[in-house]
Scaffold this active site. Structure first.
Site, PDB file in Angstrom:
ATOM      1  N   GLU A   1       9.307   1.365  10.978  1.00 14.46           N
ATOM      2  CA  GLU A   1      10.409   2.308  10.735  1.00 14.46           C
ATOM      3  C   GLU A   1       9.782   3.686  10.732  1.00 14.46           C
ATOM      4  O   GLU A   1       9.051   4.046   9.807  1.00 14.46           O
ATOM      5  CB  GLU A   1      11.091   2.009   9.386  1.00 14.46           C
ATOM      6  CG  GLU A   1      11.661   0.597   9.256  1.00 14.46           C
ATOM      7  CD  GLU A   1      12.849   0.332  10.165  1.00 14.46           C
ATOM      8  OE1 GLU A   1      13.391   1.283  10.763  1.00 14.46           O
ATOM      9  OE2 GLU A   1      13.217  -0.845  10.301  1.00 14.46           O
TER      10      GLU A   1
ATOM     11  N   SER B   1       5.145   7.861   9.676  1.00 15.96           N
ATOM     12  CA  SER B   1       5.232   8.728  10.854  1.00 15.96           C
ATOM     13  C   SER B   1       5.049   7.923  12.144  1.00 15.96           C
ATOM     14  O   SER B   1       4.406   6.863  12.151  1.00 15.96           O
ATOM     15  CB  SER B   1       4.159   9.806  10.768  1.00 15.96           C
ATOM     16  OG  SER B   1       2.884   9.194  10.755  1.00 15.96           O
TER      17      SER B   1
ATOM     18  N   GLU C   1      10.292  16.529  14.608  1.00 15.84           N
ATOM     19  CA  GLU C   1      10.631  16.221  13.209  1.00 15.84           C
ATOM     20  C   GLU C   1       9.896  17.218  12.312  1.00 15.84           C
ATOM     21  O   GLU C   1       8.670  17.307  12.348  1.00 15.84           O
ATOM     22  CB  GLU C   1      10.196  14.797  12.858  1.00 15.84           C
ATOM     23  CG  GLU C   1      10.590  14.428  11.442  1.00 15.84           C
ATOM     24  CD  GLU C   1      10.182  13.006  11.050  1.00 15.84           C
ATOM     25  OE1 GLU C   1       9.010  12.653  11.241  1.00 15.84           O
ATOM     26  OE2 GLU C   1      11.039  12.273  10.537  1.00 15.84           O
TER      27      GLU C   1
ATOM     28  N   CYS D   1      14.011  10.597   6.584  1.00 15.20           N
ATOM     29  CA  CYS D   1      13.848  10.213   7.979  1.00 15.20           C
ATOM     30  C   CYS D   1      15.147  10.396   8.751  1.00 15.20           C
ATOM     31  O   CYS D   1      15.142  10.698   9.930  1.00 15.20           O
ATOM     32  CB  CYS D   1      13.388   8.766   8.063  1.00 15.20           C
ATOM     33  SG  CYS D   1      14.476   7.637   7.194  1.00 15.20           S
TER      34      CYS D   1
ATOM     35  N   LYS E   1       0.879  -1.180   0.000  1.00 18.00           N
ATOM     36  CA  LYS E   1       0.000   0.000   0.000  1.00 18.00           C
ATOM     37  C   LYS E   1       0.915   1.228   0.000  1.00 18.00           C
ATOM     38  O   LYS E   1       1.416   1.643   1.041  1.00 18.00           O
ATOM     39  CB  LYS E   1      -0.882  -0.015   1.247  1.00 18.00           C
ATOM     40  CG  LYS E   1      -2.236   0.638   1.107  1.00 18.00           C
ATOM     41  CD  LYS E   1      -2.207   2.119   0.809  1.00 18.00           C
ATOM     42  CE  LYS E   1      -1.890   2.994   1.984  1.00 18.00           C
ATOM     43  NZ  LYS E   1      -1.683   4.405   1.609  1.00 18.00           N
TER      44      LYS E   1
HETATM   45  P1  NAD Z   1       2.443   8.670   7.208  1.00 17.33           P
HETATM   46  O1  NAD Z   1       2.578   7.966   8.512  1.00 17.33           O
HETATM   47  O2  NAD Z   1       1.465   9.780   7.126  1.00 17.33           O
HETATM   48  O3  NAD Z   1       2.014   7.640   6.057  1.00 17.33           O
HETATM   49  C1  NAD Z   1       2.784   6.488   5.772  1.00 17.33           C
HETATM   50  C2  NAD Z   1       1.894   5.456   5.084  1.00 17.33           C
HETATM   51  O4  NAD Z   1       0.900   5.013   6.014  1.00 17.33           O
HETATM   52  C3  NAD Z   1       1.132   5.979   3.872  1.00 17.33           C
HETATM   53  O5  NAD Z   1       1.060   4.964   2.894  1.00 17.33           O
HETATM   54  C4  NAD Z   1      -0.251   6.275   4.442  1.00 17.33           C
HETATM   55  O6  NAD Z   1      -1.275   6.267   3.462  1.00 17.33           O
HETATM   56  C5  NAD Z   1      -0.394   5.122   5.425  1.00 17.33           C
HETATM   57  N1  NAD Z   1      -1.357   5.344   6.516  1.00 17.33           N
HETATM   58  C6  NAD Z   1      -1.768   6.528   7.050  1.00 17.33           C
HETATM   59  N2  NAD Z   1      -2.676   6.294   8.032  1.00 17.33           N
HETATM   60  C7  NAD Z   1      -2.833   4.946   8.125  1.00 17.33           C
HETATM   61  C8  NAD Z   1      -3.610   4.098   8.963  1.00 17.33           C
HETATM   62  N3  NAD Z   1      -4.411   4.581   9.911  1.00 17.33           N
HETATM   63  N4  NAD Z   1      -3.497   2.763   8.785  1.00 17.33           N
HETATM   64  C9  NAD Z   1      -2.658   2.244   7.858  1.00 17.33           C
HETATM   65  N5  NAD Z   1      -1.908   3.004   7.025  1.00 17.33           N
HETATM   66  C10 NAD Z   1      -1.987   4.343   7.162  1.00 17.33           C
HETATM   67  O7  NAD Z   1       3.914   9.122   6.808  1.00 17.33           O
HETATM   68  P2  NAD Z   1       4.374   9.985   5.552  1.00 17.33           P
HETATM   69  O8  NAD Z   1       3.970  11.409   5.797  1.00 17.33           O
HETATM   70  O9  NAD Z   1       3.952   9.317   4.291  1.00 17.33           O
HETATM   71  O10 NAD Z   1       5.968   9.832   5.655  1.00 17.33           O
HETATM   72  C11 NAD Z   1       6.776  10.637   6.433  1.00 17.33           C
HETATM   73  C12 NAD Z   1       7.188   9.936   7.703  1.00 17.33           C
HETATM   74  O11 NAD Z   1       7.843   8.704   7.392  1.00 17.33           O
HETATM   75  C13 NAD Z   1       8.209  10.731   8.498  1.00 17.33           C
HETATM   76  O12 NAD Z   1       7.864  10.705   9.854  1.00 17.33           O
HETATM   77  C14 NAD Z   1       9.513   9.975   8.257  1.00 17.33           C
HETATM   78  O13 NAD Z   1      10.489  10.144   9.260  1.00 17.33           O
HETATM   79  C15 NAD Z   1       9.026   8.579   8.164  1.00 17.33           C
HETATM   80  N6  NAD Z   1      10.016   7.733   7.483  1.00 17.33           N
HETATM   81  C16 NAD Z   1      10.747   6.852   8.238  1.00 17.33           C
HETATM   82  C17 NAD Z   1      11.747   6.074   7.639  1.00 17.33           C
HETATM   83  C18 NAD Z   1      12.589   5.117   8.451  1.00 17.33           C
HETATM   84  O14 NAD Z   1      13.312   4.315   7.867  1.00 17.33           O
HETATM   85  N7  NAD Z   1      12.537   5.160   9.763  1.00 17.33           N
HETATM   86  C19 NAD Z   1      11.971   6.195   6.263  1.00 17.33           C
HETATM   87  C20 NAD Z   1      11.200   7.103   5.530  1.00 17.33           C
HETATM   88  C21 NAD Z   1      10.215   7.868   6.148  1.00 17.33           C
END
Ligand code: NAD
Length: 488
Positions: free
Chosen positions: A259, A238, A389, A293, A184
């Site tokens: 992650e 996130s 962040e 990240c 997804k």
């Molecule tokens: P996000 O958490 O908003 O979304 C991530 C994914 O989760 C998307 O596909 C989104 O559609 C899905 N999602 C959202 N709500 C959900 C729910 N209730 N149930 C299931 N899936 C759901 O994050 P983002 O804004 O897309 O990405 C940025 C974040 O990702 C930052 O916090 C960044 O630090 C983190 N990140 C971490 C790493 C790592 O390796 N630790 C790598 C890249 C990004």
């Protein structure tokens, strides 16, 4: 006008591209231009169910369940070759969809995807257990061994900031270990995942081994994490959504890898090579417009080199060229969406209100793209920009005087993803690599991970590992077999 061919706009379920069952779609916008690139399907709960059932059927009794490790490795290797041949198109799609400079995808991200696929292709026929020769008991001989087995159906949920790379981190070890997968991607950046879907079919994976359900997190994402047919959730995103997913997984005791976000420190000591550190530190703050990240945006600088280092960082920041991600001159592109622009500008405003000293940047460039100037503040650990962040091109320099002080400052944060140390003092390196709160530490460097080396966060940055042997094992379970035989 973007001239790259678009990938399919539908869902990949059981080897077929199909529209959402209720016809719902999501608009795809190129953030750097505001141009509409078309629409992609928004999966319903029923579509997610069909994808999980397809993955389940392949895992339980399909061709995949009888495919040897060696053959899984060959398929992954073939996919790596196809991705390599598709480097320019995938890099263009990533640049257009995410708004990041083409060169970042072309020279770093997509080549890493190829390496990840090849690395895990090599593991596919090397998953073994252990043997235990035990002392006899009750007059009978005992012998035990373990086998390492795939988990079943893996749900992979990915963010928008580095969608192709993060998809490969989940896809390659899951398939190498013999699982099937439902991916997804984030609604803001699904195009490269859909293109990967085409390449996966071309590579010859049986239908249903890899399924892709585009759509929102609250609908498609939540349906996937709640589905009883899913054995593991592998989530990158996130921390707030990660917490929700952990709670969902707990209810059905699904295995999880999370992650999550970061607010990584980097520490500059006076013995560091400042001329070498400054460009790398700037890269760590401004790469992908700060939407990484591992962005090391808390920059602790020893007071004796504060002015020199801030000046070098200012020169680096001001050398960034903001513009069209497809222009070869561009070194910084657009933020992902208007909400992210508001969020980053809100953090910049908070730093000004809280009394931080602005060194450079602080503004945004008039649209249609979502461009924020590379921004550097100097201030203290208590600033909101130094604690939370931001996911934007904003770094905060914080002066320090001694090692105990800077270790306490660096560790005084909810996150624990990465840390960067700039020093040549071996005992200091020893102490800080041991005591700093981080899953990954760089010493005199920062950059993309290697597929053989585990990637992980501690504290609010996550649970579990990706990449390396640990990342492979996270897609497996151990089964213990006890064999008892009598002497006679
Ligand atoms: P996000 O958490 O908003 O979304 C991530 C994914 O989760 C998307 O596909 C989104 O559609 C899905 N999602 C959202 N709500 C959900 C729910 N209730 N149930 C299931 N899936 C759901 O994050 P983002 O804004 O897309 O990405 C940025 C974040 O990702 C930052 O916090 C960044 O630090 C983190 N990140 C971490 C790493 C790592 O390796 N630790 C790598 C890249 C990004």
């Amino acid at each position: 006008m973007v001239s790259v061919p678009m990938p399919p706009s539908q869902l990949l379920i059981d080897g077929e591209w199909i529209g959402s069952s209720d016809g719902a779609t999501i608009e795809v916008v190129a953030p750097a231009t505001g141009e509409s690139l078309g629409r992609i399907a928004a999966a319903t709960v029923g579509d997610v169910d069909a994808a999980v059932r397809a993955a389940r059927a392949q895992f339980d009794h399909g061709e995949w369940s009888k495919t040897s490790g060696a053959d899984r490795g060959k398929l992954l290797w073939r996919l790596a070759d196809l991705v390599e041949a598709d480097l320019e198109r995938l890099s263009t799609l990533e640049a257009v969809d995410v708004g990041r400079p083409f060169g970042e995808a072309f020279y770093a991200e997509i080549p890493l995807v190829v390496d990840v696929l090849r690395h895990f292709a090599g593991w596919a026929d090397k998953l073994t257990g252990s043997t235990f020769t035990l002392p006899p008991f009750g007059g009978e001989d005992r012998f035990s061994y373990t086998v390492r087995q795939p988990l079943g159906v893996v749900a992979a949920i990915t963010p928008w900031n580095a969608p192709t790379m993060i998809t490969s981190w989940k896809l390659a070890p899951a398939l190498a270990a013999g699982n099937t997968i439902v991916i997804k991607p984030a609604p803001d950046a699904s195009l490269t995942t859909l293109r990967l879907g085409e390449l996966i079919i071309e590579a010859g994976f049986p239908a249903g081994v890899v399924n892709i359900v585009t759509g929102s997190g609250t609908d498609a994402g939540a349906a996937l994490t709640q589905h009883p047919g899913v054995d593991k959730i592998s989530f990158t995103g996130s921390t707030s959504v990660g917490r929700q997913i952990a709670a969902t997984a707990a209810a059905s005791l699904k295995k999880v890898t999370l992650e999550l976000g970061g607010k990584s420190p980097q520490i500059i000591w006076p013995d560091a090579d400042l001329e070498k550190a400054a460009p790398v530190a700037a890269l760590s703050i401004f790469a992908n417009q700060g939407q990484t990240c591992a962005s090391a945006s808390r920059i602790y600088v020893h007071r004796s080199v504060l002015d020199d280092f801030v000046n070098l960082l200012k020169i680096e920041a001001e050398s960034r060229v903001l513009g069209d991600p497809l222009d070869a001159e561009t070194t910084m592109g657009s933020l992902i969406n208007p909400a992210q622009l508001e969020r980053v500008l809100g953090y910049i405003a908070s730093a000004r209100e809280e009394g931080a000293q602005l060194i450079t940047g602080g503004g945004c460039v008039e649209g249609p793209g979502l461009f924020v100037e590379p921004t550097i503040f100097v201030g203290g650990n208590e600033l909101t920009v130094a604690r939370e962040e931001i996911f934007g091109p904003v770094g905060t320099v914080i002066p320090f005087d001694d090692d105990d002080e800077v270790l306490a400052l660096a560790n005084d944060n909810a996150y624990g993803l990465t840390a960067v140390l700039w020093t040549n003092n071996a005992s200091r390196i020893g102490r800080f690599t041991r005591e700093i709160h981080a899953g990954v530490v760089w010493v005199n460097a920062w950059g993309p991970p290697h597929p053989a080396v585990p990637w992980l966060g501690v504290k609010s940055s996550g649970i579990g590992e990706e990449l390396g042997l640990e990342g492979l094992k996270a897609n497996t379970r151990v089964k213990t077999v006890n064999v008892v035989s009598s002497h006679s």
